[in-house]
Design an enzyme around this catalytic site. Sequence first.
Site, short mmCIF file in Angstrom:
data_model
loop_
_atom_site.label_atom_id
_atom_site.label_comp_id
_atom_site.label_asym_id
_atom_site.label_seq_id
_atom_site.Cartn_x
_atom_site.Cartn_y
_atom_site.Cartn_z
N THR A 12 52.66 47.41 24.99
CA THR A 12 52.99 45.94 24.85
C THR A 12 54.33 45.82 24.66
O THR A 12 55.03 44.82 25.26
CB THR A 12 51.92 45.33 23.85
OG1 THR A 12 50.88 45.90 23.80
CG2 THR A 12 52.06 44.01 23.43
N LYS A 103 55.97 50.31 11.60
CA LYS A 103 56.07 50.03 10.30
C LYS A 103 55.40 51.22 9.49
O LYS A 103 55.71 51.50 8.52
CB LYS A 103 55.32 48.95 10.01
CG LYS A 103 53.62 48.72 10.35
CD LYS A 103 53.48 47.51 10.69
CE LYS A 103 52.25 47.68 11.84
NZ LYS A 103 52.27 46.77 12.89
N VAL A 130 58.87 44.74 10.67
CA VAL A 130 58.18 43.78 9.74
C VAL A 130 58.92 42.30 10.53
O VAL A 130 60.00 42.30 10.91
CB VAL A 130 58.79 43.67 8.57
CG1 VAL A 130 57.73 42.80 7.77
CG2 VAL A 130 58.91 44.96 7.76
N GLY A 132 58.23 40.71 13.48
CA GLY A 132 58.27 40.56 14.98
C GLY A 132 59.80 39.83 15.30
O GLY A 132 60.70 40.51 15.18
N ILE A 134 61.24 37.57 13.61
CA ILE A 134 61.86 36.93 12.36
C ILE A 134 62.94 38.20 11.80
O ILE A 134 62.35 39.18 11.61
CB ILE A 134 60.84 36.59 11.25
CG1 ILE A 134 59.98 35.77 11.81
CG2 ILE A 134 61.86 35.91 10.39
CD1 ILE A 134 58.97 35.07 10.79
N GLY A 183 43.22 36.73 21.47
CA GLY A 183 44.23 37.96 21.49
C GLY A 183 45.13 38.21 20.26
O GLY A 183 45.93 39.06 20.19
N ASP A 197 48.04 46.69 7.22
CA ASP A 197 49.13 46.52 7.95
C ASP A 197 50.17 45.43 6.82
O ASP A 197 51.43 45.74 6.92
CB ASP A 197 48.87 45.10 8.93
CG ASP A 197 49.99 44.90 9.68
OD1 ASP A 197 50.46 45.34 10.70
OD2 ASP A 197 50.50 43.76 9.74
N LYS A 201 54.26 46.84 5.70
CA LYS A 201 55.29 45.86 5.79
C LYS A 201 55.81 45.71 4.35
O LYS A 201 57.22 45.47 4.35
CB LYS A 201 54.86 44.57 6.52
CG LYS A 201 54.59 44.77 8.11
CD LYS A 201 53.82 43.80 8.59
CE LYS A 201 53.71 43.94 9.96
NZ LYS A 201 52.80 42.75 10.60
N GLY A 300 53.86 40.08 19.18
CA GLY A 300 53.74 39.72 20.54
C GLY A 300 54.93 40.53 21.24
O GLY A 300 55.90 40.86 20.70
N1 NAP Z 1 52.24 44.94 19.73
C1 NAP Z 1 53.07 44.01 18.89
O1 NAP Z 1 52.84 42.85 18.83
C2 NAP Z 1 53.66 44.57 17.97
C3 NAP Z 1 54.48 43.70 16.84
C4 NAP Z 1 55.51 44.34 16.26
C5 NAP Z 1 55.68 45.78 15.92
N2 NAP Z 1 54.68 46.72 16.83
C6 NAP Z 1 55.33 47.94 16.94
O2 NAP Z 1 55.69 48.51 18.01
C7 NAP Z 1 55.13 49.94 18.38
C8 NAP Z 1 54.71 49.62 19.88
O3 NAP Z 1 53.31 48.91 19.78
P1 NAP Z 1 52.70 48.46 21.31
O4 NAP Z 1 51.91 47.33 20.78
O5 NAP Z 1 53.59 48.56 22.09
O6 NAP Z 1 51.67 49.82 21.35
P2 NAP Z 1 51.07 50.34 22.90
O7 NAP Z 1 50.86 49.09 23.68
O8 NAP Z 1 49.74 51.09 22.31
O9 NAP Z 1 51.83 51.40 23.44
C9 NAP Z 1 52.25 52.68 23.20
C10 NAP Z 1 53.11 53.22 24.11
O10 NAP Z 1 53.24 54.71 23.91
C11 NAP Z 1 53.10 55.59 24.97
N3 NAP Z 1 52.97 56.93 24.24
C12 NAP Z 1 51.66 57.12 23.68
N4 NAP Z 1 51.85 58.56 23.20
C13 NAP Z 1 52.95 58.72 23.76
C14 NAP Z 1 53.69 60.07 23.76
N5 NAP Z 1 53.36 61.23 22.96
N6 NAP Z 1 54.78 60.21 24.60
C15 NAP Z 1 55.43 59.24 25.04
N7 NAP Z 1 54.71 57.84 25.01
C16 NAP Z 1 53.60 57.84 24.47
C17 NAP Z 1 51.82 54.97 25.65
O11 NAP Z 1 51.96 55.35 26.90
P3 NAP Z 1 50.72 54.84 28.24
O12 NAP Z 1 51.24 53.53 28.49
O13 NAP Z 1 51.19 55.76 29.08
O14 NAP Z 1 49.60 54.99 27.62
C18 NAP Z 1 52.27 53.41 25.66
O15 NAP Z 1 52.99 52.86 26.63
C19 NAP Z 1 54.21 50.16 17.14
O16 NAP Z 1 54.92 50.83 16.35
C20 NAP Z 1 53.72 48.98 16.68
O17 NAP Z 1 53.30 48.79 15.45
C21 NAP Z 1 54.16 46.10 17.71
#
Ligand code: NAP
Length: 435
Positions: A12, A103, A130, A132, A134, A183, A197, A201, A300
């Site tokens: 994402t 986090k 923490v 997003g 902001i 979503g 969560d 944070k 997001g």
């Molecule tokens: N989603 C949000 O809105 C949001 C907001 C703030 C912070 N965050 C933080 O941002 C980070 C990423 O979140 P996300 O939502 O983007 O997670 P996600 O959608 O689950 O994506 C995780 C990615 O990591 C890859 N991956 C998993 N194991 C791996 C490995 N061993 N080596 C290399 N790549 C690997 C996955 O590969 P595949 O695609 O091939 O499965 C995927 O592309 C997290 O720490 C989360 O807490 C997220």
Amino acid sequence: MEIKIGMLGLGTVGTGVYQLFQEKRKIYQRELGCGLTIAKIAVAHLDKERKVQIPEGILTDNAQEIIEDPGIQVVIELIGGGKGLEHDLAILKTRKHLITADKLLIATRGDELFQAAAKNNVNLMFGASVGGSIPVVRWLRDGLRADKIKRLMAIANGTTNFMLAAIAILSYDTALSLAISEGYAEPDPTFDVEGLDTAYKLAILARLAFRQRVTFEHIYPVEGITALEPADFTYANRWGYVIKLIAWAEDRDGKLDLRVHPMLIPEEHPLAQIVGANNGFYVEGEAIGEQTLGPGKGAGPQPTASTVIADLLQVCQDIKNGQVSAYQINALEKVETYPVTKIVSRYFLRLTLANEAGALEEVANILKDFGISISAFDQPETTNPEAEVALITWPTEDLNMSKASARFQESPMVKKAYPSIRILPKEEKGEEHGK
Ligand SMILES: NC(=O)c1ccc[n+]([C@@H]2O[C@H](COP(=O)([O-])OP(=O)(O)OC[C@H]3O[C@@H](n4cnc5c(N)ncnc54)[C@H](OP(=O)(O)O)[C@@H]3O)[C@@H](O)[C@H]2O)c1
């Protein structure tokens, strides 16, 4: 000069980062005065369909290709869930700058990571962990650096903030279904709705605000929103309060009071204005007085990508200038937490009582036994055999409230005691009244 960047993860946030980077790359390059290239991206599943077109030869399923590439100077780790720890430590050890949004890792393994960054003289940036979109990490780390923060309050989880508005008029289950369909919530929402969560944070925010080695384990209690019902909001609103899931950190004579729980806050408080899936942050500092950051999108792909890339640009600037502006972990103090039993709060209580003579007296007597006075009271008229009452107490220690709650459970007059909710009073002055 060309700075080569590696990425771990293209989910994402990773996709959002890649898109934003490609779209604005020319601007970034012009501003920095150097070339920027995403040279390699590691993922778990090479054959997965991607939302972005990645040129041939960039994707790999072997993170070591990035870690061991001597040409890559910066790595953005967006794997998440703490799964990137070994990679992160290896990245820092090979003297690459690290940017992460995880986090969980910063809140639980922060010391280890910051020490590795300091030892290897590289940046460890975590702005997107923490808030997003902001820039709360920079606000606390850089903007408020000169001040002494006395209190920090945050609405740091957009999912629960969205759900609270729906619980107020519907029910917890309907609010959750709505959040999933919009979503905002995962099918398993435990991490959000149980307050975890928010607590991760808070550990990061408190570390920055109070310059102490705060970790997730220091935060107690951590309570979620699952027990809340529309009636709680109805009474709270009648008394001029809103209910929010609050991350709370306060310096009490050098000891930190760190907790996460639903709270009644006055409707005129800046955090009461944070609605929908937004986040907001509030501090009280000795020099600055009160200050609020937000509302803004706390998650997001695009909002989070914006903060990740802001960190990336800072790191690239540092590389160009031959410096490291990393946050200095070694200057931080050890944490001493304030005993939770001693925390003094006002409470909101809701009880279902036997609708008969003596029931109210029983409630008043239980509270009196623990030195708790009633400040406000509400009982809708009913001819049912059971009647609901709601009340607000004057300030009391946490331990007194716990003991009174235990006695409510034993009383035959009290048919149900709902979880007590702490209150941030409208006027903190004059709190000695009613003792
Ligand atoms: N989603 C949000 O809105 C949001 C907001 C703030 C912070 N965050 C933080 O941002 C980070 C990423 O979140 P996300 O939502 O983007 O997670 P996600 O959608 O689950 O994506 C995780 C990615 O990591 C890859 N991956 C998993 N194991 C791996 C490995 N061993 N080596 C290399 N790549 C690997 C996955 O590969 P595949 O695609 O091939 O499965 C995927 O592309 C997290 O720490 C989360 O807490 C997220």
